[in-house]
Design a protein around this motif. Structure first.
Motif, PDB file in Angstrom:
ATOM      1  N   GLY A 295     -11.247 -76.776 -28.098  1.00  0.00           N
ATOM      2  CA  GLY A 295     -12.523 -77.041 -29.202  1.00  0.00           C
ATOM      3  C   GLY A 295     -13.056 -75.680 -29.829  1.00  0.00           C
ATOM      4  O   GLY A 295     -12.481 -74.618 -29.188  1.00  0.00           O
ATOM      5  N   ALA A 296     -13.694 -75.697 -30.352  1.00  0.00           N
ATOM      6  CA  ALA A 296     -14.329 -75.140 -31.399  1.00  0.00           C
ATOM      7  C   ALA A 296     -15.387 -73.980 -31.031  1.00  0.00           C
ATOM      8  O   ALA A 296     -16.061 -75.009 -29.636  1.00  0.00           O
ATOM      9  CB  ALA A 296     -15.141 -75.380 -32.419  1.00  0.00           C
ATOM     10  N   GLY A 297     -15.313 -72.642 -31.010  1.00  0.00           N
ATOM     11  CA  GLY A 297     -16.243 -71.627 -30.828  1.00  0.00           C
ATOM     12  C   GLY A 297     -16.003 -71.060 -28.855  1.00  0.00           C
ATOM     13  O   GLY A 297     -17.081 -71.080 -28.216  1.00  0.00           O
ATOM     14  N   ALA A 298     -14.564 -71.232 -28.723  1.00  0.00           N
ATOM     15  CA  ALA A 298     -14.637 -70.767 -27.344  1.00  0.00           C
ATOM     16  C   ALA A 298     -14.383 -69.650 -26.999  1.00  0.00           C
ATOM     17  O   ALA A 298     -14.116 -68.627 -27.838  1.00  0.00           O
ATOM     18  CB  ALA A 298     -13.474 -71.244 -26.827  1.00  0.00           C
ATOM     19  N   PRO A 299     -15.060 -68.842 -26.442  1.00  0.00           N
ATOM     20  CA  PRO A 299     -15.788 -67.233 -26.516  1.00  0.00           C
ATOM     21  C   PRO A 299     -14.051 -66.318 -25.679  1.00  0.00           C
ATOM     22  O   PRO A 299     -13.071 -67.359 -25.068  1.00  0.00           O
ATOM     23  CB  PRO A 299     -16.419 -67.534 -25.226  1.00  0.00           C
ATOM     24  N   PRO A 300     -14.190 -65.306 -25.867  1.00  0.00           N
ATOM     25  CA  PRO A 300     -13.444 -64.559 -25.015  1.00  0.00           C
ATOM     26  C   PRO A 300     -12.846 -64.616 -23.975  1.00  0.00           C
ATOM     27  O   PRO A 300     -14.189 -64.270 -23.346  1.00  0.00           O
ATOM     28  CB  PRO A 300     -13.375 -62.953 -25.783  1.00  0.00           C
ATOM     29  N   GLY A 301     -11.449 -64.768 -23.542  1.00  0.00           N
ATOM     30  CA  GLY A 301     -11.568 -64.317 -22.319  1.00  0.00           C
ATOM     31  C   GLY A 301     -11.897 -63.045 -21.376  1.00  0.00           C
ATOM     32  O   GLY A 301     -11.911 -62.066 -22.108  1.00  0.00           O
ATOM     33  N   GLU A 302     -12.175 -62.885 -20.301  1.00  0.00           N
ATOM     34  CA  GLU A 302     -12.535 -61.793 -19.626  1.00  0.00           C
ATOM     35  C   GLU A 302     -10.952 -61.320 -18.281  1.00  0.00           C
ATOM     36  O   GLU A 302     -10.809 -62.486 -17.571  1.00  0.00           O
ATOM     37  CB  GLU A 302     -13.034 -61.925 -18.513  1.00  0.00           C
ATOM     38  N   SER A 303     -10.395 -60.107 -18.030  1.00  0.00           N
ATOM     39  CA  SER A 303      -9.716 -60.105 -17.566  1.00  0.00           C
ATOM     40  C   SER A 303      -9.514 -59.810 -15.561  1.00  0.00           C
ATOM     41  O   SER A 303     -10.810 -59.147 -15.592  1.00  0.00           O
ATOM     42  CB  SER A 303      -8.904 -58.933 -17.612  1.00  0.00           C
TER      43      SER A 303
ATOM     44  N   ASP B 249     -24.100 -77.200 -22.977  1.00  0.00           N
ATOM     45  CA  ASP B 249     -26.042 -77.471 -22.318  1.00  0.00           C
ATOM     46  C   ASP B 249     -26.660 -78.267 -22.932  1.00  0.00           C
ATOM     47  O   ASP B 249     -27.226 -78.026 -22.436  1.00  0.00           O
ATOM     48  CB  ASP B 249     -26.322 -76.756 -21.346  1.00  0.00           C
ATOM     49  N   SER B 250     -26.120 -78.907 -23.993  1.00  0.00           N
ATOM     50  CA  SER B 250     -26.425 -79.468 -24.850  1.00  0.00           C
ATOM     51  C   SER B 250     -25.988 -81.433 -25.377  1.00  0.00           C
ATOM     52  O   SER B 250     -24.377 -81.171 -25.680  1.00  0.00           O
ATOM     53  CB  SER B 250     -26.666 -78.602 -25.958  1.00  0.00           C
ATOM     54  N   GLU B 251     -26.743 -81.955 -25.488  1.00  0.00           N
ATOM     55  CA  GLU B 251     -25.946 -83.601 -26.005  1.00  0.00           C
ATOM     56  C   GLU B 251     -25.456 -83.170 -27.429  1.00  0.00           C
ATOM     57  O   GLU B 251     -23.923 -83.861 -28.082  1.00  0.00           O
ATOM     58  CB  GLU B 251     -27.550 -84.451 -26.611  1.00  0.00           C
ATOM     59  N   GLU B 252     -26.277 -81.749 -28.412  1.00  0.00           N
ATOM     60  CA  GLU B 252     -25.329 -81.955 -29.673  1.00  0.00           C
ATOM     61  C   GLU B 252     -23.755 -80.936 -29.252  1.00  0.00           C
ATOM     62  O   GLU B 252     -23.301 -81.573 -30.195  1.00  0.00           O
ATOM     63  CB  GLU B 252     -26.059 -81.378 -30.521  1.00  0.00           C
ATOM     64  N   GLN B 253     -23.657 -80.005 -28.715  1.00  0.00           N
ATOM     65  CA  GLN B 253     -22.411 -79.475 -28.369  1.00  0.00           C
ATOM     66  C   GLN B 253     -21.943 -80.423 -27.446  1.00  0.00           C
ATOM     67  O   GLN B 253     -20.375 -80.948 -27.876  1.00  0.00           O
ATOM     68  CB  GLN B 253     -22.524 -78.614 -27.433  1.00  0.00           C
ATOM     69  N   ALA B 254     -22.437 -81.663 -26.306  1.00  0.00           N
ATOM     70  CA  ALA B 254     -20.709 -82.927 -26.158  1.00  0.00           C
ATOM     71  C   ALA B 254     -20.721 -83.314 -27.117  1.00  0.00           C
ATOM     72  O   ALA B 254     -19.646 -84.338 -27.019  1.00  0.00           O
ATOM     73  CB  ALA B 254     -22.350 -83.454 -24.706  1.00  0.00           C
ATOM     74  N   ARG B 255     -21.696 -84.205 -28.130  1.00  0.00           N
ATOM     75  CA  ARG B 255     -21.401 -84.952 -28.925  1.00  0.00           C
ATOM     76  C   ARG B 255     -20.639 -84.233 -29.614  1.00  0.00           C
ATOM     77  O   ARG B 255     -18.713 -85.049 -30.274  1.00  0.00           O
ATOM     78  CB  ARG B 255     -22.552 -85.499 -29.950  1.00  0.00           C
ATOM     79  N   ALA B 256     -20.052 -83.103 -30.312  1.00  0.00           N
ATOM     80  CA  ALA B 256     -19.286 -82.608 -31.263  1.00  0.00           C
ATOM     81  C   ALA B 256     -18.428 -81.704 -30.252  1.00  0.00           C
ATOM     82  O   ALA B 256     -16.880 -81.467 -31.380  1.00  0.00           O
ATOM     83  CB  ALA B 256     -20.179 -80.714 -31.742  1.00  0.00           C
ATOM     84  N   LEU B 257     -18.444 -81.398 -29.260  1.00  0.00           N
ATOM     85  CA  LEU B 257     -16.954 -81.361 -28.385  1.00  0.00           C
ATOM     86  C   LEU B 257     -16.104 -82.366 -27.981  1.00  0.00           C
ATOM     87  O   LEU B 257     -14.836 -82.576 -26.893  1.00  0.00           O
ATOM     88  CB  LEU B 257     -17.654 -79.591 -27.941  1.00  0.00           C
ATOM     89  N   GLY B 258     -17.073 -83.928 -27.834  1.00  0.00           N
ATOM     90  CA  GLY B 258     -16.219 -85.017 -27.553  1.00  0.00           C
ATOM     91  C   GLY B 258     -16.110 -84.564 -25.570  1.00  0.00           C
ATOM     92  O   GLY B 258     -15.293 -85.445 -25.420  1.00  0.00           O
ATOM     93  N   ARG B 259     -17.018 -84.280 -25.299  1.00  0.00           N
ATOM     94  CA  ARG B 259     -16.842 -83.647 -23.441  1.00  0.00           C
ATOM     95  C   ARG B 259     -18.163 -84.140 -22.738  1.00  0.00           C
ATOM     96  O   ARG B 259     -19.478 -83.429 -23.981  1.00  0.00           O
ATOM     97  CB  ARG B 259     -16.623 -82.629 -23.355  1.00  0.00           C
ATOM     98  N   PRO B 260     -18.491 -84.123 -21.603  1.00  0.00           N
ATOM     99  CA  PRO B 260     -19.902 -84.053 -20.899  1.00  0.00           C
ATOM    100  C   PRO B 260     -20.377 -82.934 -20.554  1.00  0.00           C
ATOM    101  O   PRO B 260     -19.374 -82.013 -20.691  1.00  0.00           O
ATOM    102  CB  PRO B 260     -19.208 -84.984 -19.620  1.00  0.00           C
ATOM    103  N   MET B 261     -21.824 -82.713 -20.545  1.00  0.00           N
ATOM    104  CA  MET B 261     -22.219 -81.797 -20.686  1.00  0.00           C
ATOM    105  C   MET B 261     -21.960 -80.710 -18.533  1.00  0.00           C
ATOM    106  O   MET B 261     -21.655 -82.200 -17.913  1.00  0.00           O
ATOM    107  CB  MET B 261     -23.903 -81.236 -19.905  1.00  0.00           C
ATOM    108  N   GLY B 262     -22.326 -79.542 -18.755  1.00  0.00           N
ATOM    109  CA  GLY B 262     -21.426 -79.451 -17.435  1.00  0.00           C
ATOM    110  C   GLY B 262     -20.717 -77.493 -17.975  1.00  0.00           C
ATOM    111  O   GLY B 262     -20.149 -77.035 -19.030  1.00  0.00           O
ATOM    112  N   ARG B 263     -20.103 -77.702 -17.291  1.00  0.00           N
ATOM    113  CA  ARG B 263     -18.858 -76.201 -17.101  1.00  0.00           C
ATOM    114  C   ARG B 263     -17.579 -76.553 -16.722  1.00  0.00           C
ATOM    115  O   ARG B 263     -17.148 -76.924 -16.087  1.00  0.00           O
ATOM    116  CB  ARG B 263     -19.257 -75.187 -15.950  1.00  0.00           C
TER     117      ARG B 263
END
Length: 297
Positions: free
Chosen positions: A12-20, A33-47
């Motif tokens: 999805g949009a805005g994935a952070p860079p990974g760590e080695s 961690d927000s309803e707005e993010q969840a709607r934008a990415l089409g996924r439930p809130m969580g990790r």
């Protein structure tokens, strides 16, 4: 442009860079961690934690072990404190190779619930009570996976449930080289547009940790990427591109899902990696040798 079918939050949009990490493993964490993010990415809130390694047909043993260890640590961090009873479920159709990751993983998980009172006390006190199930798919059983697991969970009363499933990815480079772990549960079939009842704390009565490996990608995504690459730096009309891919790829057969021809070997390899990671997370006080010996009984 149509929405791409994918189960990976990092695509999805805005994935952070990974760590080695050690062994050539890369870890990427997406937190919604927000309803707005969840709607934008089409996924439930969580990790959502994604572990990846270079995509090769032959992966070194050291890299596989590093991937399993990273997976074990990730699952352990998501388990509720003091969890003693666990249910591991393998989702998917055992008879369809790209969808068989879940059942084949469960075959390699150390189940111990039936061993209570049958082992030396010093071994038994270091084990977690684990049971496992591969409930099959709706098209074969006529029963939704959530319905089967709700009945099992009501009887076993697990502290947490680990659900293993094959996923769909947006990029073919993710196939059999990426593992996603999330504490949000899972909706079987959602990556290929075949939604079923979600497996979550609300539906099953216990926290659900979903572990998935991409094994398929949409032919539509591959075709669109190829056309974009051929176009180079030229301006592309996305509507025309969409219409062209729809006409050529979808046609009269409908949406096609693609998997590598070596999928048999890839599923076996990743089932072993995922199962070892689960065993490390659920039985941290047992050695690899003890796990192997108990699996042989």
């Amino acid at each position: 442009m149509r929405t791409m079918w994918t189960d990976l939050a990092m695509e999805g949009a805005g994935a952070p860079p990974g760590e080695s990490l050690t062994g050539g493993v890369e870890r990427t964490t997406v937190v919604i961690d927000s309803e707005e993010q969840a709607r934008a990415l089409g996924r439930p809130m969580g990790r959502y934690v994604t572990l990846g390694c270079p995509q090769r047909m032959s992966v070194e043993l050291g890299t596989r072990r590093a991937l399993s260890e990273a997976l074990g640590e990730t699952i352990s961090a998501m388990l509720p404190p003091g969890a003693r009873t666990m249910l591991v479920t393998g989702l998917g159709n055992r008879s369809v190779t790209p969808d068989a990751l879940g059942p084949r993983t469960v075959d390699r998980v150390l189940v111990t619930r039936h061993m209570a009172g049958c082992l030396p006390e010093d071994v038994e006190e270091r084990m977690t009570s684990v049971c496992a199930a591969s409930p099959g798919v709706l098209g074969v059983t006529g029963v939704e996976t959530a319905e089967v697991l709700r009945g099992i969970a009501a009887h076993v009363r697990p502290d947490a449930i680990i659900a293993v499933d094959a996923l769909a990815a947006r990029s073919s480079s993710r196939i059999a080289s990426t593992i996603q772990v999330t504490d949000t549960g899972i909706t079987p079939g959602s990556g290929v547009g075949n939604h079923q009842r979600a497996l979550t704390r609300e539906t099953l009565g216990a926290p659900v940790i979903a572990v998935g490996v991409p094994m398929v990608v949409s032919a539509w995504a591959i075709a669109s990427d190829a056309l974009l690459a051929m176009n180079g730096d030229g301006d592309v009309d996305e509507e025309q591109l969409t219409a062209c891919v729809e006409r050529v790829v979808t046609g009269e057969l409908g949406e096609m899902i693609v998997t590598p021809r070596e999928v048999d070997a890839l599923v076996e390899r990743m089932a072993g990696v995922v199962a070892e990671g689960i065993n490390l997370a659920l039985h941290p006080r047992l050695t690899r040798r003890e796990v192997a010996q108990l699996m042989a009984q």
